[in-house]
Design a protein around this motif. Structure first.
Motif, PDB file in Angstrom:
ATOM      1  N   ASP A   1      -0.577  -4.975  -8.639  1.00  7.00           N
ATOM      2  CA  ASP A   1       0.193  -6.153  -9.063  1.00  7.00           C
ATOM      3  C   ASP A   1       1.677  -5.957  -8.764  1.00  7.00           C
ATOM      4  O   ASP A   1       2.339  -6.844  -8.240  1.00  7.00           O
ATOM      5  N   LEU A   2       2.177  -4.788  -9.127  1.00  5.80           N
ATOM      6  CA  LEU A   2       3.594  -4.493  -8.922  1.00  5.80           C
ATOM      7  C   LEU A   2       3.935  -4.392  -7.440  1.00  5.80           C
ATOM      8  O   LEU A   2       4.951  -4.914  -6.991  1.00  5.80           O
ATOM      9  N   ALA A   3       3.081  -3.727  -6.671  1.00  6.78           N
ATOM     10  CA  ALA A   3       3.314  -3.594  -5.231  1.00  6.78           C
ATOM     11  C   ALA A   3       3.350  -4.968  -4.566  1.00  6.78           C
ATOM     12  O   ALA A   3       4.234  -5.251  -3.749  1.00  6.78           O
ATOM     13  N   ASP A   4       2.404  -5.827  -4.929  1.00  5.77           N
ATOM     14  CA  ASP A   4       2.370  -7.179  -4.370  1.00  5.77           C
ATOM     15  C   ASP A   4       3.609  -7.975  -4.767  1.00  5.77           C
ATOM     16  O   ASP A   4       4.203  -8.672  -3.935  1.00  5.77           O
ATOM     17  N   ALA A   5       4.009  -7.866  -6.018  1.00  3.71           N
ATOM     18  CA  ALA A   5       5.163  -8.625  -6.514  1.00  3.71           C
ATOM     19  C   ALA A   5       6.461  -8.181  -5.845  1.00  3.71           C
ATOM     20  O   ALA A   5       7.345  -9.003  -5.598  1.00  3.71           O
ATOM     21  N   LEU A   6       6.567  -6.890  -5.536  1.00  2.00           N
ATOM     22  CA  LEU A   6       7.800  -6.363  -4.964  1.00  2.00           C
ATOM     23  C   LEU A   6       7.756  -6.237  -3.448  1.00  2.00           C
ATOM     24  O   LEU A   6       8.758  -5.920  -2.820  1.00  2.00           O
ATOM     25  N   GLY A   7       6.583  -6.461  -2.875  1.00  2.00           N
ATOM     26  CA  GLY A   7       6.454  -6.383  -1.424  1.00  2.00           C
ATOM     27  C   GLY A   7       6.602  -4.969  -0.880  1.00  2.00           C
ATOM     28  O   GLY A   7       7.222  -4.765   0.165  1.00  2.00           O
TER      29      GLY A   7
ATOM     30  N   SER B   1       4.604  -0.755  -0.885  1.00  2.00           N
ATOM     31  CA  SER B   1       3.295  -0.114  -0.925  1.00  2.00           C
ATOM     32  C   SER B   1       2.959   0.396  -2.327  1.00  2.00           C
ATOM     33  O   SER B   1       3.858   0.722  -3.112  1.00  2.00           O
ATOM     34  N   PRO B   2       1.663   0.478  -2.640  1.00  2.00           N
ATOM     35  CA  PRO B   2       1.255   1.064  -3.916  1.00  2.00           C
ATOM     36  C   PRO B   2       1.757   2.501  -4.084  1.00  2.00           C
ATOM     37  O   PRO B   2       2.083   2.924  -5.186  1.00  2.00           O
ATOM     38  N   ALA B   3       1.849   3.263  -2.983  1.00  2.00           N
ATOM     39  CA  ALA B   3       2.344   4.641  -3.064  1.00  2.00           C
ATOM     40  C   ALA B   3       3.805   4.655  -3.524  1.00  2.00           C
ATOM     41  O   ALA B   3       4.199   5.514  -4.323  1.00  2.00           O
ATOM     42  N   THR B   4       4.586   3.705  -3.046  1.00  2.00           N
ATOM     43  CA  THR B   4       5.990   3.602  -3.464  1.00  2.00           C
ATOM     44  C   THR B   4       6.060   3.287  -4.953  1.00  2.00           C
ATOM     45  O   THR B   4       6.855   3.882  -5.689  1.00  2.00           O
TER      46      THR B   4
END
Length: 102
Positions: A32-38, A40-43
């Motif tokens: 959810d956070l990765a998508d919202a911030l554009g 990667s999930p690793a970041t």
């Protein structure tokens, strides 16, 4: 690490804190956070580790992330400060109105 990278990371971490607003009970997933911030999930995983270490975020039992009690205490302290100032302003205004009647 260059100044630009640090600034970018700092900005992103602040965006994460903002994205978590309103999700204190249920939290948001890494995705959810990765998508919202554009990003990667690793970041997001690295950013969440930093925020957890700083005591501003917790990982909930459901695996999602939310603001920590410490973060909510910061918000509560702000609300109490504003309320105290509002009470003071109200008292000053009351005195002004009372003085205008004399």
């Amino acid at each position: 690490m260059s100044k630009t990278q640090a600034s970018g990371k700092g900005s992103r971490v602040l965006q994460v804190l903002k994205a978590l607003r309103g999700h204190t009970i249920t939290g948001l997933s890494n995705k959810d956070l990765a998508d919202a911030l554009g990003c990667s999930p690793a970041t997001i995983t690295r950013d969440m580790a930093d925020l957890i270490d700083a005591g501003l975020v917790v990982k909930l039992d459901n695996g999602r992330f939310a603001h920590s009690i410490a973060m909510l205490q910061i918000a509560q302290a702000h609300a109490e400060h504003v309320a105290k100032l509002q009470d003071r302003i109200t008292e000053i205004n009351r005195r002004i109105v009372a003085g205008a009647m004399n």
